[in-house]
Design a protein around this motif. Structure first.
Motif, PDB file in Angstrom:
ATOM      1  N   SER A   1      -3.912   6.305 -13.528  1.00  0.00           N
ATOM      2  CA  SER A   1      -2.589   5.753 -13.822  1.00  0.00           C
ATOM      3  C   SER A   1      -1.881   6.658 -14.823  1.00  0.00           C
ATOM      4  N   SER A   2      -0.576   6.754 -14.704  1.00  0.00           N
ATOM      5  CA  SER A   2       0.196   7.555 -15.653  1.00  0.00           C
ATOM      6  C   SER A   2       1.459   6.812 -16.051  1.00  0.00           C
ATOM      7  N   ASP A   3       1.875   7.014 -17.290  1.00  0.00           N
ATOM      8  CA  ASP A   3       3.071   6.359 -17.816  1.00  0.00           C
ATOM      9  C   ASP A   3       3.683   7.279 -18.871  1.00  0.00           C
ATOM     10  N   SER A   4       4.728   7.988 -18.487  1.00  0.00           N
ATOM     11  CA  SER A   4       5.310   8.984 -19.384  1.00  0.00           C
ATOM     12  C   SER A   4       5.977   8.358 -20.601  1.00  0.00           C
ATOM     13  N   SER A   5       6.266   7.058 -20.545  1.00  0.00           N
ATOM     14  CA  SER A   5       6.889   6.410 -21.696  1.00  0.00           C
ATOM     15  C   SER A   5       5.939   6.340 -22.884  1.00  0.00           C
ATOM     16  N   LYS A   6       4.656   6.553 -22.645  1.00  0.00           N
ATOM     17  CA  LYS A   6       3.664   6.479 -23.718  1.00  0.00           C
ATOM     18  C   LYS A   6       3.351   7.851 -24.328  1.00  0.00           C
ATOM     19  N   LEU A   7       3.993   8.885 -23.823  1.00  0.00           N
ATOM     20  CA  LEU A   7       3.771  10.202 -24.408  1.00  0.00           C
ATOM     21  C   LEU A   7       4.250  10.208 -25.858  1.00  0.00           C
ATOM     22  N   PRO A   8       3.569  10.926 -26.745  1.00  0.00           N
ATOM     23  CA  PRO A   8       3.847  10.809 -28.183  1.00  0.00           C
ATOM     24  C   PRO A   8       4.966  11.708 -28.701  1.00  0.00           C
ATOM     25  N   LEU A   9       5.944  12.031 -27.863  1.00  0.00           N
ATOM     26  CA  LEU A   9       7.046  12.877 -28.302  1.00  0.00           C
ATOM     27  C   LEU A   9       8.007  12.093 -29.189  1.00  0.00           C
ATOM     28  N   THR A  10       8.564  12.773 -30.167  1.00  0.00           N
ATOM     29  CA  THR A  10       9.541  12.123 -31.036  1.00  0.00           C
ATOM     30  C   THR A  10      10.859  11.941 -30.288  1.00  0.00           C
ATOM     31  N   GLU A  11      11.644  10.959 -30.731  1.00  0.00           N
ATOM     32  CA  GLU A  11      12.937  10.715 -30.103  1.00  0.00           C
ATOM     33  C   GLU A  11      13.846  11.936 -30.244  1.00  0.00           C
ATOM     34  N   GLU A  12      13.775  12.582 -31.387  1.00  0.00           N
ATOM     35  CA  GLU A  12      14.603  13.762 -31.620  1.00  0.00           C
ATOM     36  C   GLU A  12      14.287  14.869 -30.625  1.00  0.00           C
ATOM     37  N   PHE A  13      12.996  15.103 -30.392  1.00  0.00           N
ATOM     38  CA  PHE A  13      12.605  16.151 -29.448  1.00  0.00           C
ATOM     39  C   PHE A  13      13.026  15.784 -28.028  1.00  0.00           C
ATOM     40  N   ILE A  14      12.852  14.520 -27.652  1.00  0.00           N
ATOM     41  CA  ILE A  14      13.244  14.078 -26.304  1.00  0.00           C
ATOM     42  C   ILE A  14      14.742  14.267 -26.097  1.00  0.00           C
ATOM     43  N   ASP A  15      15.541  13.890 -27.109  1.00  0.00           N
ATOM     44  CA  ASP A  15      16.994  14.032 -26.985  1.00  0.00           C
ATOM     45  C   ASP A  15      17.403  15.492 -26.799  1.00  0.00           C
ATOM     46  N   LEU A  16      16.717  16.398 -27.499  1.00  0.00           N
ATOM     47  CA  LEU A  16      17.048  17.817 -27.399  1.00  0.00           C
ATOM     48  C   LEU A  16      16.550  18.436 -26.092  1.00  0.00           C
ATOM     49  N   ALA A  17      15.318  18.102 -25.729  1.00  0.00           N
ATOM     50  CA  ALA A  17      14.708  18.732 -24.559  1.00  0.00           C
ATOM     51  C   ALA A  17      15.129  18.080 -23.250  1.00  0.00           C
ATOM     52  N   PHE A  18      15.394  16.775 -23.284  1.00  0.00           N
ATOM     53  CA  PHE A  18      15.729  16.026 -22.062  1.00  0.00           C
ATOM     54  C   PHE A  18      16.948  15.155 -22.314  1.00  0.00           C
ATOM     55  N   PRO A  19      18.116  15.764 -22.434  1.00  0.00           N
ATOM     56  CA  PRO A  19      19.323  15.009 -22.776  1.00  0.00           C
ATOM     57  C   PRO A  19      19.679  13.936 -21.751  1.00  0.00           C
ATOM     58  N   ARG A  20      19.202  14.068 -20.524  1.00  0.00           N
ATOM     59  CA  ARG A  20      19.480  13.048 -19.502  1.00  0.00           C
ATOM     60  C   ARG A  20      18.372  12.008 -19.407  1.00  0.00           C
ATOM     61  N   GLY A  21      17.458  12.065 -20.372  1.00  0.00           N
ATOM     62  CA  GLY A  21      16.387  11.088 -20.391  1.00  0.00           C
ATOM     63  C   GLY A  21      15.210  11.519 -19.548  1.00  0.00           C
ATOM     64  N   ILE A  22      14.123  10.748 -19.646  1.00  0.00           N
ATOM     65  CA  ILE A  22      12.922  11.033 -18.870  1.00  0.00           C
ATOM     66  C   ILE A  22      12.529   9.803 -18.079  1.00  0.00           C
ATOM     67  N   SER A  23      11.887  10.030 -16.966  1.00  0.00           N
ATOM     68  CA  SER A  23      11.420   8.927 -16.127  1.00  0.00           C
ATOM     69  C   SER A  23      10.185   8.316 -16.761  1.00  0.00           C
ATOM     70  N   ASP A  24      10.153   6.990 -16.805  1.00  0.00           N
ATOM     71  CA  ASP A  24       8.997   6.329 -17.392  1.00  0.00           C
ATOM     72  C   ASP A  24       8.358   5.322 -16.439  1.00  0.00           C
ATOM     73  N   ALA A  25       8.599   5.514 -15.147  1.00  0.00           N
ATOM     74  CA  ALA A  25       8.011   4.603 -14.169  1.00  0.00           C
ATOM     75  C   ALA A  25       6.511   4.862 -14.030  1.00  0.00           C
ATOM     76  N   PRO A  26       5.656   3.879 -14.330  1.00  0.00           N
ATOM     77  CA  PRO A  26       4.198   4.064 -14.214  1.00  0.00           C
ATOM     78  C   PRO A  26       3.794   4.317 -12.767  1.00  0.00           C
ATOM     79  N   GLN A  27       2.723   5.078 -12.577  1.00  0.00           N
ATOM     80  CA  GLN A  27       2.196   5.356 -11.245  1.00  0.00           C
ATOM     81  C   GLN A  27       0.684   5.219 -11.265  1.00  0.00           C
TER      82      GLN A  27
END
Length: 489
Positions: free
Chosen positions: A223-249
């Protein structure tokens, strides 16, 4: 782990590093320090040219035993568990490169599989090869990083934990990881196992310290869930300005069906005996699959370790052996604990390589200095003088500059110059400072890592490669990460 050793369905969280436009084309965290990567200056992170990765960080599409997995969106890699080497080349000489590269790739890839580790000193061996392999699978099934690492062969455990404890600390300092990351859990990924079965009667005893176990049954759910990755909000905003998918699989594999599809060939997990206890081994598993793919047997006797008297001597002797095409001597100078697999498989590699012609190069002078690193000693270049094709080439290091002299003509390049060449003259001040910091740190601190075993010194290829990653991260500041991400847009 070796299962599933096939390609296609990569065991990987659906993470932001797989999205279009993300900093990495592989999966997080296999290339975690590798920002900037895709579309960004590769110099800013995990050495892209120093660590070959199998099939762009993942399982090969068909492994040496032919296991095949459905194509799934787990896309990036063999980071979770034992990655398996790329398909063996048709010619046996390719085996030499294949085995060595695969071992290095697994070390780097598996090192970041358990990217959030604090170094543990407790060993957790088992009384039998099957028990050792089962412990490994169970630890991964529980998401128990500490159990996973302490269950590996001690030398492999130390390599992984050293790398990842330092990597985690640096990424937290750079405000890429959250400060409250749990170092003993795998975030964003879960693997559960049920009713695992080993063919104990079919286990292959290679020698007194190596046995190949056979996994033949059970189920594995990933199972995978990208919403649980330990990236900071600041880094996510800079690296992925359109957001990231967090749908578990989630996906489940039946080991018995995989074995059946592979004409009854079980999944192989190599285990090694260290001081009367058995441990599963990443490196030996890779080598075992490489040998099996070439229909070759493990040698009855390996190449014994013969270290040097000092860190500098070890580096010099390895350089001379490489120039002289003396593969046996190269293997002798590798650490017998970390690189025991290459000592054991060495005769096959030497035979496959055949007699090679020495290079027309003579090392006339090699001056070095040393620097302490965790659990080892790094050897840094001061001056190198070689003779090739009738010409003498002299390279010297002076702080953050390198100078090369050929036949009396001298040219020097320093960190500021190199940063400008990499980023261009029109880059903004922040990006230039970031690249300058990176280049300065790499020039000043890049070297070859050596370890001491029983009073002798050996060159550690894995520690040398992973030290590049740590050196790169230590060279940067939090604001540098922001500047490099902006530069990549």
């Amino acid at each position: 782990m070796t299962y599933p050793p096939g390609g296609g369905g990569h065991w990987q969280p659906n993470d932001p590093y797989q999205q279009q436009g993300g900093p990495g084309s592989g999966g997080f965290p296999a290339q975690q320090p590798g920002y900037p990567q895709q579309g960004q200056p590769a110099q800013g992170g995990y050495p892209q040219q120093g660590v070959p990765q199998p099939q762009q960080g993942g399982f090969p599409q068909t492994n040496p035993q032919g296991f095949q997995f459905p194509q799934q969106p787990y896309g990036g890699g063999g980071q979770y568990g034992y990655p398996v080497p790329p398909e063996a080349p048709k010619k046996r000489k390719g085996l030499v490169i294949g085995v060595v590269v695969a071992v290095l790739a697994v070390a780097a890839g598996a090192g970041v599989t358990v990217w959030a580790l604090n170094r543990g000193s407790t060993q957790a061996g088992a009384e039998s090869p099957t028990a050792a392999a089962t412990n490994l699978v169970n630890a991964i099934g529980k998401g128990d990083v500490a159990g996973l690492l302490t269950g590996l062969a001690p030398a492999e455990r130390d390599l992984m934990t050293t790398l990842n404890s330092e990597t985690t600390k640096e990424l937290q300092r750079l405000n890429v990881y959250k400060k409250d990351v749990d170092p003993n859990q795998i975030n964003g990924f879960e693997l559960k196992t049920e009713n695992l079965q080993f063919d104990e009667g079919g286990a292959e005893k290679v020698n007194d310290h190596l046995t190949i176990t056979k996994l033949v049954g059970g189920k594995v759910t990933i199972s995978s869930d990208s919403s649980k990755l330990p990236l900071t909000e600041e880094f996510i905003d800079l690296a992925f300005p359109r957001g990231i998918s967090d749908a578990p699989q989630t996906q489940t594999f039946d080991v018995a069906e995989l074995v059946k599809e592979n004409k009854g060939e079980p999944i192989r997990i190599a285990t090694v005996k260290v001081e009367d206890e058995w441990y599963p081994s990443l490196f030996y598993t890779v080598a075992d699959y490489a040998l099996a793919s070439e229909k070759l047997e493990w040698p009855k006797q390996g190449i014994p370790a013969k270290g040097a008297g000092s860190p500098g001597d070890a580096v010099r002797e390895l350089a001379e052996a490489s120039v002289n095409a003396d593969l046996t001597r190269v293997i002798e100078l590798l650490p017998p604990d970390e690189m025991g697999v290459l000592h054991d498989v060495g005769p096959v590699l030497v035979d496959a390589a055949g007699k090679q012609k020495p290079a027309d190069v003579k090392i006339k002078k090699l001056e070095t200095e040393t620097q302490d690193v965790e659990g080892a000693t790094k050897v840094l270049l001061k001056e190198l003088e070689v003779e090739a094709d009738g010409q003498t080439v002299k390279v010297t290091k002076d702080g953050e500059c390198y100078a090369a002299e050929v036949q009396g003509e001298r040219e020097q390049i320093c960190a500021d110059d190199l940063a400008t060449k990499i980023g261009g003259k029109k880059m903004d001040a922040g990006a230039k400072q970031a690249l300058t910091n990176l280049v300065k740190g790499m020039i000043a601190n890049t070297g070859v890592v050596t370890t001491e075993v029983d009073g002798k010194w050996y060159v550690s290829p894995i520690r040398s490669v992973t030290d590049l990653q740590i050196t790169a991260l230590k060279s940067l500041q939090p604001e540098d990460i922001k500047a490099l991400l902006k530069l990549a847009k």
